[in-house]
Write a protein that holds these residues in place. Structure first.
Motif, PDB file in Angstrom:
ATOM      1  N   ALA A  83       0.843  -1.199   0.000  1.00  0.00           N
ATOM      2  CA  ALA A  83       0.000   0.000   0.000  1.00  0.00           C
ATOM      3  C   ALA A  83       0.874   1.244   0.000  1.00  0.00           C
ATOM      4  O   ALA A  83       1.884   1.310   0.702  1.00  0.00           O
ATOM      5  CB  ALA A  83      -0.929  -0.003   1.218  1.00  0.00           C
ATOM      6  N   GLY A  84       0.505   2.215  -0.831  1.00  0.00           N
ATOM      7  CA  GLY A  84       1.280   3.453  -0.889  1.00  0.00           C
ATOM      8  C   GLY A  84       0.745   4.362  -1.974  1.00  0.00           C
ATOM      9  O   GLY A  84       0.110   3.909  -2.934  1.00  0.00           O
ATOM     10  N   LYS A  85       1.018   5.643  -1.835  1.00  0.00           N
ATOM     11  CA  LYS A  85       0.534   6.635  -2.791  1.00  0.00           C
ATOM     12  C   LYS A  85       1.660   7.051  -3.736  1.00  0.00           C
ATOM     13  O   LYS A  85       2.846   6.924  -3.398  1.00  0.00           O
ATOM     14  CB  LYS A  85       0.002   7.858  -2.050  1.00  0.00           C
ATOM     15  CG  LYS A  85      -1.201   7.568  -1.173  1.00  0.00           C
ATOM     16  CD  LYS A  85      -1.680   8.842  -0.471  1.00  0.00           C
ATOM     17  CE  LYS A  85      -2.894   8.560   0.399  1.00  0.00           C
ATOM     18  NZ  LYS A  85      -3.370   9.791   1.097  1.00  0.00           N
ATOM     19  N   PRO A  86       1.297   7.548  -4.917  1.00  0.00           N
ATOM     20  CA  PRO A  86       2.330   8.049  -5.834  1.00  0.00           C
ATOM     21  C   PRO A  86       3.067   9.241  -5.231  1.00  0.00           C
ATOM     22  O   PRO A  86       2.510   9.980  -4.406  1.00  0.00           O
ATOM     23  CB  PRO A  86       1.519   8.473  -7.069  1.00  0.00           C
ATOM     24  CG  PRO A  86       0.207   7.794  -6.936  1.00  0.00           C
ATOM     25  CD  PRO A  86      -0.055   7.630  -5.481  1.00  0.00           C
ATOM     26  N   GLY A  89       4.106  14.984  -7.884  1.00  0.00           N
ATOM     27  CA  GLY A  89       4.376  15.207  -9.299  1.00  0.00           C
ATOM     28  C   GLY A  89       3.668  14.218 -10.204  1.00  0.00           C
ATOM     29  O   GLY A  89       3.646  14.389 -11.428  1.00  0.00           O
ATOM     30  N   TRP A  90       3.061  13.171  -9.610  1.00  0.00           N
ATOM     31  CA  TRP A  90       2.303  12.203 -10.407  1.00  0.00           C
ATOM     32  C   TRP A  90       0.826  12.613 -10.419  1.00  0.00           C
ATOM     33  O   TRP A  90       0.253  12.918  -9.384  1.00  0.00           O
ATOM     34  CB  TRP A  90       2.442  10.798  -9.839  1.00  0.00           C
ATOM     35  CG  TRP A  90       3.806  10.199 -10.063  1.00  0.00           C
ATOM     36  CD1 TRP A  90       4.908  10.377  -9.303  1.00  0.00           C
ATOM     37  CD2 TRP A  90       4.176   9.355 -11.144  1.00  0.00           C
ATOM     38  NE1 TRP A  90       5.974   9.692  -9.816  1.00  0.00           N
ATOM     39  CE2 TRP A  90       5.564   9.038 -10.961  1.00  0.00           C
ATOM     40  CE3 TRP A  90       3.512   8.816 -12.236  1.00  0.00           C
ATOM     41  CZ2 TRP A  90       6.270   8.224 -11.830  1.00  0.00           C
ATOM     42  CZ3 TRP A  90       4.219   7.995 -13.104  1.00  0.00           C
ATOM     43  CH2 TRP A  90       5.577   7.701 -12.909  1.00  0.00           C
ATOM     44  N   GLU A  91       0.227  12.573 -11.578  1.00  0.00           N
ATOM     45  CA  GLU A  91      -1.155  13.006 -11.762  1.00  0.00           C
ATOM     46  C   GLU A  91      -2.024  11.830 -12.223  1.00  0.00           C
ATOM     47  O   GLU A  91      -1.654  11.105 -13.158  1.00  0.00           O
ATOM     48  CB  GLU A  91      -1.209  14.122 -12.808  1.00  0.00           C
ATOM     49  CG  GLU A  91      -2.601  14.616 -13.138  1.00  0.00           C
ATOM     50  CD  GLU A  91      -2.597  15.605 -14.277  1.00  0.00           C
ATOM     51  OE1 GLU A  91      -3.693  16.015 -14.709  1.00  0.00           O
ATOM     52  OE2 GLU A  91      -1.491  15.970 -14.770  1.00  0.00           O
ATOM     53  N   ALA A 125       2.506   5.090 -14.574  1.00  0.00           N
ATOM     54  CA  ALA A 125       2.503   4.045 -13.544  1.00  0.00           C
ATOM     55  C   ALA A 125       1.067   3.646 -13.244  1.00  0.00           C
ATOM     56  O   ALA A 125       0.119   4.395 -13.525  1.00  0.00           O
ATOM     57  CB  ALA A 125       3.204   4.531 -12.277  1.00  0.00           C
ATOM     58  N   ALA A 126       0.910   2.432 -12.690  1.00  0.00           N
ATOM     59  CA  ALA A 126      -0.422   1.918 -12.379  1.00  0.00           C
ATOM     60  C   ALA A 126      -0.509   1.579 -10.897  1.00  0.00           C
ATOM     61  O   ALA A 126       0.416   0.984 -10.322  1.00  0.00           O
ATOM     62  CB  ALA A 126      -0.735   0.688 -13.221  1.00  0.00           C
ATOM     63  N   PHE A 127      -1.637   1.958 -10.291  1.00  0.00           N
ATOM     64  CA  PHE A 127      -1.937   1.629  -8.896  1.00  0.00           C
ATOM     65  C   PHE A 127      -3.306   0.948  -8.848  1.00  0.00           C
ATOM     66  O   PHE A 127      -4.194   1.254  -9.647  1.00  0.00           O
ATOM     67  CB  PHE A 127      -1.959   2.892  -8.031  1.00  0.00           C
ATOM     68  CG  PHE A 127      -0.605   3.431  -7.699  1.00  0.00           C
ATOM     69  CD1 PHE A 127      -0.074   3.283  -6.426  1.00  0.00           C
ATOM     70  CD2 PHE A 127       0.149   4.100  -8.657  1.00  0.00           C
ATOM     71  CE1 PHE A 127       1.174   3.790  -6.112  1.00  0.00           C
ATOM     72  CE2 PHE A 127       1.395   4.605  -8.347  1.00  0.00           C
ATOM     73  CZ  PHE A 127       1.914   4.446  -7.069  1.00  0.00           C
ATOM     74  N   ILE A 128      -3.458   0.033  -7.889  1.00  0.00           N
ATOM     75  CA  ILE A 128      -4.759  -0.585  -7.640  1.00  0.00           C
ATOM     76  C   ILE A 128      -5.436   0.171  -6.507  1.00  0.00           C
ATOM     77  O   ILE A 128      -4.857   0.329  -5.416  1.00  0.00           O
ATOM     78  CB  ILE A 128      -4.615  -2.076  -7.264  1.00  0.00           C
ATOM     79  CG1 ILE A 128      -3.817  -2.833  -8.331  1.00  0.00           C
ATOM     80  CG2 ILE A 128      -5.987  -2.706  -7.065  1.00  0.00           C
ATOM     81  CD1 ILE A 128      -4.443  -2.857  -9.696  1.00  0.00           C
ATOM     82  N   GLU A 129      -6.629   0.626  -6.758  1.00  0.00           N
ATOM     83  CA  GLU A 129      -7.423   1.307  -5.737  1.00  0.00           C
ATOM     84  C   GLU A 129      -8.451   0.330  -5.189  1.00  0.00           C
ATOM     85  O   GLU A 129      -9.288  -0.197  -5.931  1.00  0.00           O
ATOM     86  CB  GLU A 129      -8.119   2.530  -6.328  1.00  0.00           C
ATOM     87  CG  GLU A 129      -8.936   3.322  -5.307  1.00  0.00           C
ATOM     88  CD  GLU A 129      -9.664   4.492  -5.920  1.00  0.00           C
ATOM     89  OE1 GLU A 129     -10.250   5.289  -5.157  1.00  0.00           O
ATOM     90  OE2 GLU A 129      -9.664   4.617  -7.171  1.00  0.00           O
TER      91      GLU A 129
END
Length: 283
Positions: A83-86, A89-91, A125-129
């Motif tokens: 778990a973590g946030k970008p 500077g990442w949009e 980049a890709a994140f899973i929410e």
């Protein structure tokens, strides 16, 4: 005075004796005839064996120069998503719904770190929410912004549940694909596989696709084949399993051919059940 024959045998017995003598001669004759036929048949049997031997010698032998190869598969370690946030500077540019899970809805969020010198370009980049948290899928998936980035949902482990596939280009000859799964038993997101230059194809014509990683211009060429085994992927290198210098993968006349060998000495194979079946020619 009786004759000598009558004295010895008697008139009546003399006739019986002659009959017995005649019968004995007939029986001896039959025995001789039977023995003669049996001996005559012996050379014929030998001749038959000789003919069979010649027929066997005249048959075309199988091509013993073709050698199949058992691929050496090794497990691919799974990686738990953290778990973590970008970073700043990442949009966030796009959010793709994955589906409903026990903890709520899940989305695949695409983030972009823009290149100030090129409009729309930059790293992606890709994140899973999920469940009010973000989970990083690892390193960037694209060096060209969102161009060429693909998100798909495919069942790769045959459990009737689609995994998340995230693919993008990191270079002119380098495409990466990540396969993400939600492990309901352990309640965690897991990266099952990350491969370079992926090819999804039915290599053995059994109706289901295999995954392969192939070189895109690099020398020597390589082919890695992946398969699912119970709860993880396994990987086999064609060149390492065969002991060859190079390998390549291409389709010809509806069949997938794996070419591998030393320089100037190509061999052609079809993949089947974890083995490479050598073919006399490419197609």
């Amino acid at each position: 005075m009786q004759g000598l024959g009558e004295f010895c045998f008697g008139p009546k017995r003399n006739g019986g004796f002659l009959i017995k003598v005649r019968l004995t001669i007939v029986m001896l004759t039959l025995v001789c005839l039977l023995n003669g036929c049996t001996k005559a048949n012996v050379p014929a049997e030998k001749n038959n064996d000789s003919i069979k031997g010649k027929e066997t010698e005249n048959r075309e032998p199988e091509n013993e120069s073709l050698k199949d190869i058992d691929l050496i598969f090794t497990p691919v370690p799974k990686e738990k998503l953290i778990a973590g946030k970008p970073e700043q500077g990442w949009e966030r540019i796009e959010s793709i719904p994955y589906g409903q899970l026990p903890g709520g809805k899940a989305n695949v969020n695409l983030y972009l770190k823009r290149d100030p010198n090129a409009s729309g370009a930059g790293q992606a980049a890709a994140f899973i929410e999920y469940d009010n948290e973000l989970f990083s899928t690892g390193n960037e998936i694209s060096a060209y912004g969102l161009e060429g980035v693909e998100i798909s949902f495919v069942d790769r482990d045959s459990d009737s549940i689609n995994e998340i596939e995230i693919a993008g280009n990191l270079g002119a000859a380098n495409r990466v694909m990540k396969i993400i799964l939600y492990d309901e038993e352990n309640q965690e997101w897991v990266k099952l596989l990350e491969i370079d230059n992926p090819t999804a194809a039915d290599l053995d014509n059994d109706g289901s696709q295999e995954l392969a990683s192939v070189s895109m211009g690099s020398v020597p060429g390589f082919v890695d084949i992946y398969r699912w085994n119970e709860d993880h992927f396994e990987k086999a290198s064609v060149t390492e399993s065969a002991g060859f210098f190079y390998a390549g993968l291409y389709s010809r006349e509806g069949k997938w051919i794996i070419e591998s060998g030393q320089q100037g000495e190509p061999h052609f194979y079809q993949y089947m059940n974890g083995r490479l079946i050598e073919q006399a020619e490419a197609g």
